[in-house]
Design a protein around this motif. Sequence first.
Motif, mmCIF file in Angstrom:
data_model
loop_
_atom_site.group_PDB
_atom_site.id
_atom_site.type_symbol
_atom_site.label_atom_id
_atom_site.label_comp_id
_atom_site.label_asym_id
_atom_site.label_seq_id
_atom_site.Cartn_x
_atom_site.Cartn_y
_atom_site.Cartn_z
ATOM 1 N N ASP A 116 0.846 -1.189 0.000
ATOM 2 C CA ASP A 116 0.000 0.000 0.000
ATOM 3 C C ASP A 116 0.884 1.243 0.000
ATOM 4 O O ASP A 116 1.816 1.346 0.803
ATOM 5 C CB ASP A 116 -0.906 -0.003 1.232
ATOM 6 N N ALA A 117 0.598 2.196 -0.887
ATOM 7 C CA ALA A 117 1.379 3.424 -0.967
ATOM 8 C C ALA A 117 0.745 4.558 -0.169
ATOM 9 O O ALA A 117 1.262 5.663 -0.156
ATOM 10 C CB ALA A 117 1.554 3.836 -2.428
ATOM 11 N N GLU A 118 -0.392 4.300 0.491
ATOM 12 C CA GLU A 118 -1.078 5.316 1.292
ATOM 13 C C GLU A 118 -0.335 5.540 2.615
ATOM 14 O O GLU A 118 0.543 4.773 2.990
ATOM 15 C CB GLU A 118 -2.508 4.859 1.600
ATOM 16 N N ALA A 119 -0.747 6.576 3.349
ATOM 17 C CA ALA A 119 -0.183 6.835 4.669
ATOM 18 C C ALA A 119 -0.605 5.719 5.628
ATOM 19 O O ALA A 119 -1.766 5.308 5.631
ATOM 20 C CB ALA A 119 -0.649 8.181 5.194
ATOM 21 N N LEU A 120 0.328 5.203 6.410
ATOM 22 C CA LEU A 120 0.055 4.103 7.334
ATOM 23 C C LEU A 120 0.586 4.421 8.720
ATOM 24 O O LEU A 120 1.575 5.138 8.872
ATOM 25 C CB LEU A 120 0.733 2.810 6.846
ATOM 26 N N ASP A 121 -0.085 3.885 9.739
ATOM 27 C CA ASP A 121 0.422 3.865 11.107
ATOM 28 C C ASP A 121 0.746 2.419 11.432
ATOM 29 O O ASP A 121 -0.145 1.556 11.392
ATOM 30 C CB ASP A 121 -0.618 4.396 12.100
ATOM 31 N N CYS A 122 2.010 2.130 11.750
ATOM 32 C CA CYS A 122 2.432 0.756 12.036
ATOM 33 C C CYS A 122 2.867 0.637 13.484
ATOM 34 O O CYS A 122 3.537 1.526 14.025
ATOM 35 C CB CYS A 122 3.571 0.338 11.114
ATOM 36 N N VAL A 123 2.505 -0.465 14.113
ATOM 37 C CA VAL A 123 2.842 -0.733 15.505
ATOM 38 C C VAL A 123 4.041 -1.668 15.533
ATOM 39 O O VAL A 123 4.028 -2.737 14.938
ATOM 40 C CB VAL A 123 1.643 -1.375 16.246
ATOM 41 N N ILE A 124 5.085 -1.225 16.252
ATOM 42 C CA ILE A 124 6.290 -2.031 16.403
ATOM 43 C C ILE A 124 6.384 -2.402 17.880
ATOM 44 O O ILE A 124 6.246 -1.554 18.758
ATOM 45 C CB ILE A 124 7.553 -1.268 15.947
ATOM 46 N N GLN A 125 6.612 -3.701 18.156
ATOM 47 C CA GLN A 125 6.624 -4.200 19.537
ATOM 48 C C GLN A 125 7.957 -4.833 19.889
ATOM 49 O O GLN A 125 8.650 -5.371 19.028
ATOM 50 C CB GLN A 125 5.556 -5.286 19.727
ATOM 51 N N ALA A 126 8.235 -4.814 21.182
ATOM 52 C CA ALA A 126 9.319 -5.602 21.752
ATOM 53 C C ALA A 126 8.648 -6.587 22.705
ATOM 54 O O ALA A 126 7.710 -6.229 23.424
ATOM 55 C CB ALA A 126 10.296 -4.719 22.502
ATOM 56 N N HIS A 173 6.787 -13.895 25.939
ATOM 57 C CA HIS A 173 6.059 -13.408 24.769
ATOM 58 C C HIS A 173 5.075 -12.296 25.103
ATOM 59 O O HIS A 173 4.213 -11.964 24.293
ATOM 60 C CB HIS A 173 5.351 -14.535 24.006
ATOM 61 N N GLY A 174 5.210 -11.723 26.285
ATOM 62 C CA GLY A 174 4.416 -10.553 26.641
ATOM 63 C C GLY A 174 5.072 -9.309 26.059
ATOM 64 O O GLY A 174 6.283 -9.248 25.858
ATOM 65 N N VAL A 175 4.255 -8.302 25.788
ATOM 66 C CA VAL A 175 4.764 -7.059 25.217
ATOM 67 C C VAL A 175 5.457 -6.261 26.317
ATOM 68 O O VAL A 175 4.869 -5.980 27.361
ATOM 69 C CB VAL A 175 3.613 -6.249 24.581
ATOM 70 N N VAL A 176 6.735 -5.898 26.079
ATOM 71 C CA VAL A 176 7.492 -5.118 27.049
ATOM 72 C C VAL A 176 7.785 -3.706 26.557
ATOM 73 O O VAL A 176 8.328 -2.885 27.286
ATOM 74 C CB VAL A 176 8.808 -5.841 27.447
ATOM 75 N N GLY A 177 7.398 -3.421 25.300
ATOM 76 C CA GLY A 177 7.565 -2.085 24.747
ATOM 77 C C GLY A 177 6.830 -1.967 23.429
ATOM 78 O O GLY A 177 6.730 -2.930 22.670
ATOM 79 N N VAL A 178 6.285 -0.751 23.169
ATOM 80 C CA VAL A 178 5.538 -0.510 21.938
ATOM 81 C C VAL A 178 5.839 0.892 21.445
ATOM 82 O O VAL A 178 5.968 1.824 22.241
ATOM 83 C CB VAL A 178 4.011 -0.624 22.181
ATOM 84 N N THR A 179 5.896 1.017 20.123
ATOM 85 C CA THR A 179 5.975 2.335 19.510
ATOM 86 C C THR A 179 5.198 2.291 18.201
ATOM 87 O O THR A 179 4.916 1.219 17.674
ATOM 88 C CB THR A 179 7.434 2.783 19.262
#
Length: 153
Positions: free
Chosen positions: A97-107, A112-118
Amino acid sequence: MSRAVGTAPGESAPGGAVAGAAPNGDRLDDRYGRTVRRRGRSRLGVILLAAAIGVAAIAWAVWSGLGGTTATTLDLQTTSYRIEARSVSVTWQVSGDAEALDCVIQAQGSDHGVVGVTTARLRPTGSAVRSGTSVVKVVRPAVTGLISSCRRA
């Protein structure tokens, strides 16, 4: 309709039949509700049922996507990650997709629990393939980093 010879309408003819009465088939149709009026009602019911099915089919076609936008399939790939004491650096690639996107990146931690998100905001480009590197701050030690999801901004 025929009458017995020598009988007036409504009189009994030889054999017990009433002169001027409807033939047996018509009397049975009247008796068991198979009249012209009833046949007309049945035909109206069939027409209404067919119309309802037609309207439902058209509504389904519009709802399922003929009149709307189609969803774009995105391919999300984590190409590499580097773990540090208080952060994880995640290198990723998004295509489709060439449109504007918001992507979630996790640590994620060892459980396997999420310890950080941006969140990374990807601006619209002429290309359907975009890549980048994001740094995710963590609250406890991480073992992996990944691009989790993207949606249109």
